[in-house]
Scaffold this active site. Sequence first.
Site, PDB file in Angstrom:
ATOM      1  N   ASP A   1      -3.355 -10.559  -2.194  1.00  0.00           N
ATOM      2  CA  ASP A   1      -3.900  -9.986  -0.960  1.00  0.00           C
ATOM      3  C   ASP A   1      -5.353  -9.556  -1.193  1.00  0.00           C
ATOM      4  OD1 ASP A   1      -2.586  -8.529   1.735  1.00  0.00           O
ATOM      5  OD2 ASP A   1      -4.350  -7.496   0.970  1.00  0.00           O
TER       6      ASP A   1
ATOM      7  N   ASP B   1      -5.199 -12.413   3.784  1.00  0.00           N
ATOM      8  CA  ASP B   1      -6.403 -11.851   4.396  1.00  0.00           C
ATOM      9  C   ASP B   1      -7.656 -12.067   3.561  1.00  0.00           C
ATOM     10  OD1 ASP B   1      -5.146 -10.171   2.601  1.00  0.00           O
ATOM     11  OD2 ASP B   1      -5.184  -8.400   3.883  1.00  0.00           O
TER      12      ASP B   1
ATOM     13  N   HIS C   1       0.817  -1.234   0.000  1.00  0.00           N
ATOM     14  CA  HIS C   1       0.000   0.000   0.000  1.00  0.00           C
ATOM     15  C   HIS C   1       0.845   1.275   0.000  1.00  0.00           C
ATOM     16  CE1 HIS C   1      -3.638  -2.247   0.417  1.00  0.00           C
ATOM     17  NE2 HIS C   1      -3.339  -2.707   1.614  1.00  0.00           N
TER      18      HIS C   1
ATOM     19  N   HIS D   1      -6.787  -6.894  -0.305  1.00  0.00           N
ATOM     20  CA  HIS D   1      -6.870  -5.468  -0.604  1.00  0.00           C
ATOM     21  C   HIS D   1      -6.058  -5.146  -1.854  1.00  0.00           C
ATOM     22  CE1 HIS D   1      -7.474  -5.716   3.844  1.00  0.00           C
ATOM     23  NE2 HIS D   1      -8.459  -4.893   3.553  1.00  0.00           N
TER      24      HIS D   1
END
Length: 309
Positions: free
Chosen positions: A159, A243, A122, A161
Amino acid sequence: MTTALITHPDCLGHVTPEGHPEQVARLERILEALEGKDVILVKAPLVAEDDLLRVHPKSHVEAIRAASPASGKVQLDADTWMSPGTLAAAHRAAGGAVRAVDLVLSGEADNVFVATRPPGHHAERETTMGFCLFGNVAVAAKYALDHHGLKRVAVVDFDVHHGNGTQDLLEDEPRAFFASSHQYPLWPGTGAAHETGPHDTILNVPLPPRSGGAVFRREYEEKVFPRVRAFKPDLILVSAGFDAHRDDPLADLMLETEDFAWVTERLCDLADELCGGKLVSCLEGGYNLYALAESVAAHVDVLIARGAA
């Protein structure tokens, strides 16, 4: 040949506030789950500043250094914190990714799992975000291209996200292909399918909440794997976030541990087909401690089996 595991005790020194999902226990549980496995253990070095500067401006690197507290904790953004041990941990996380590239390109290892924290996907050019300070995988990709002279590198991010930081750091680099599958809509709100980058080297695969393993596998078979194959990379890098697991508290994509083993197998297939098996996997998210440890163990078991084949 063999699989290498890169980590460092400094990554346990990045301490976040009580109740924060990106906690020291994540790495502790992962290392417990990997104990005794047939891997070469390598300590993550501190990243060279020149390697950070391949993707981040000097102002960002200096701002992180200046923010590092002598005691207590400081908050950099809504989600990202620093403690006195964070700066070293972040430098080990990026340095571990770079070291992993050296290991696979030198033939010292067939594949590598980098078990470090904080995560990186990120972190944008001048922005900390989502627990991330530096773009670890992007740093490794640019290092492979610039230092080792590879023609093309592919990054695959599973992931839950969107890897907005990796996209931001690599979208202007035509020698790098980036694919991200992620729950959508979900924080950080980026990663729509129309985001393809100025060189059409970005592939975003948004997945609806609760779509589960069947949809995940189909989208990879129909979209991600063909694009990676067409790009013909000399190296595959993986942003391995766990996740998307059904038990994770931050999302609800509803994958099972077996889905992570499956995608690892298929990425290894591609690495064997395209680049002599050269694959580097770097830890990103995963916040249910049991599901994280189980999923990482399954992921690494596949890497070991493929490295020994």
